[in-house]
Design a protein around this motif. Structure first.
Motif, PDB file in Angstrom:
ATOM      1  N   THR A   1     116.748 105.006  44.916  1.00  0.00           N
ATOM      2  CA  THR A   1     116.366 104.863  43.512  1.00  0.00           C
ATOM      3  C   THR A   1     114.853 105.022  43.358  1.00  0.00           C
ATOM      4  OG1 THR A   1     116.261 102.449  43.767  1.00  0.00           O
ATOM      5  CG2 THR A   1     118.312 103.397  42.901  1.00  0.00           C
ATOM      6  N   ARG A   2     114.106 104.719  44.394  1.00  0.00           N
ATOM      7  CA  ARG A   2     112.650 104.929  44.358  1.00  0.00           C
ATOM      8  C   ARG A   2     112.328 106.410  44.208  1.00  0.00           C
ATOM      9  NH1 ARG A   2     108.066 105.858  47.580  1.00  0.00           N
ATOM     10  NH2 ARG A   2     106.354 104.418  47.125  1.00  0.00           N
TER      11      ARG A   2
ATOM     12  N   MET B   1     104.850 106.224  37.763  1.00  0.00           N
ATOM     13  CA  MET B   1     104.573 106.673  39.139  1.00  0.00           C
ATOM     14  C   MET B   1     103.652 105.681  39.854  1.00  0.00           C
ATOM     15  SD  MET B   1     104.486 110.859  39.014  1.00  0.00           S
ATOM     16  CE  MET B   1     102.822 110.905  39.401  1.00  0.00           C
ATOM     17  N   ILE B   2     102.652 105.169  39.154  1.00  0.00           N
ATOM     18  CA  ILE B   2     101.759 104.176  39.747  1.00  0.00           C
ATOM     19  C   ILE B   2     102.536 102.902  40.077  1.00  0.00           C
ATOM     20  CG2 ILE B   2      99.785 102.664  39.256  1.00  0.00           C
ATOM     21  CD1 ILE B   2      98.665 105.023  37.571  1.00  0.00           C
ATOM     22  N   ALA B   3     103.431 102.506  39.178  1.00  0.00           N
ATOM     23  CA  ALA B   3     104.236 101.300  39.390  1.00  0.00           C
ATOM     24  C   ALA B   3     105.131 101.431  40.615  1.00  0.00           C
ATOM     25  CB  ALA B   3     105.078 101.008  38.150  1.00  0.00           C
TER      26      ALA B   3
ATOM     27  N   ARG C   1     104.591  99.125  43.624  1.00  0.00           N
ATOM     28  CA  ARG C   1     105.720  98.202  43.579  1.00  0.00           C
ATOM     29  C   ARG C   1     105.464  97.054  42.595  1.00  0.00           C
ATOM     30  NH1 ARG C   1     109.448  99.758  46.800  1.00  0.00           N
ATOM     31  NH2 ARG C   1     110.621  97.834  46.822  1.00  0.00           N
ATOM     32  N   ARG C   2     105.133  97.399  41.373  1.00  0.00           N
ATOM     33  CA  ARG C   2     104.885  96.433  40.299  1.00  0.00           C
ATOM     34  C   ARG C   2     105.901  96.658  39.190  1.00  0.00           C
ATOM     35  NH1 ARG C   2     102.118  94.631  43.787  1.00  0.00           N
ATOM     36  NH2 ARG C   2      99.876  94.339  43.769  1.00  0.00           N
TER      37      ARG C   2
ATOM     38  N   ARG D   1     111.578  93.937  40.780  1.00  0.00           N
ATOM     39  CA  ARG D   1     111.397  92.635  40.142  1.00  0.00           C
ATOM     40  C   ARG D   1     111.962  91.517  41.022  1.00  0.00           C
ATOM     41  NH1 ARG D   1     114.918  91.079  35.222  1.00  0.00           N
ATOM     42  NH2 ARG D   1     116.243  90.718  37.009  1.00  0.00           N
ATOM     43  N   ASP D   2     113.141  91.757  41.625  1.00  0.00           N
ATOM     44  CA  ASP D   2     113.725  90.744  42.512  1.00  0.00           C
ATOM     45  C   ASP D   2     112.854  90.515  43.743  1.00  0.00           C
ATOM     46  OD1 ASP D   2     115.780  90.487  40.743  1.00  0.00           O
ATOM     47  OD2 ASP D   2     117.248  91.596  41.945  1.00  0.00           O
TER      48      ASP D   2
END
Length: 174
Positions: free
Chosen positions: A13-14, A83-85, A89-90, A159-160
């Motif tokens: 999914t990434r 893309m930055i997130a 990983r934010r 988020r988890d």
């Protein structure tokens, strides 16, 4: 809602989220180019709230093109933020795209239905065009919703991870 584990049965999914953001940027840039290159007399904008003369004045001053271009620039910004997130990983950086995505899906559904119904009700023989718009638009909507679910699944995973904390993660994920 059940989360997706893979995008298109082969990628994570990434990766699907990164591909989605790149596609959003590319399609926005292409749309901006098409909107400004195509002769303004070939495209008809109508507001449905005002009379036809007001719509012609808006089109004469390129107001619809400017509004569409600003919206597409914000779409490019939000896709870049996605893309930055993914890279950092934010989850909170992914949230604008998730919210925008579902709003755009609703808008796309309304636009496809309105356009096809308008062509069907037109006095001329536009039934074939209306059918193509309806089928093509619904296919595009399904594809768009699938990509939204991929991004949303990755958002929930990130988020988890953030909620668990660094030391509660599995050793292979540190």
């Amino acid at each position: 809602m059940k989360r997706l584990q893979k995008c298109c049965c082969c990628a994570s999914t990434r990766t699907g989220t990164i591909i989605t953001s790149i596609l959003g940027i590319i399609l926005s840039i292409v749309t901006i180019i098409v909107v400004w290159v195509v002769d303004k007399h070939l495209i008809r904008y109508s507001t449905f709230f005002f009379d036809e003369d007001f719509d012609k004045k808006l089109t004469y001053y390129d107001i619809p093109r400017i509004i569409l271009t600003v919206n597409l620039c914000f779409t490019i910004l939000i896709c870049a933020l996605l893309m930055i997130a993914v890279h950092k990983r934010r989850s909170w950086l992914m949230l604008p795209w998730v919210v925008l995505g579902i709003v755009l899906a609703i808008g796309l559904l309304i636009t496809v239905l309105h356009t096809s119904i308008t062509y069907y009700l037109d006095g001329q023989d536009h039934a074939i065009i209306a059918t193509i718009i309806l089928i093509g638009g619904l296919f595009y909507l399904c594809l768009y919703l699938y990509l939204w679910v991929v991004v949303f699944s990755h958002y929930l995973d990130v988020r988890d991870e953030e909620e668990r904390g660094r030391y509660r993660k599995a050793p292979y994920r540190r």
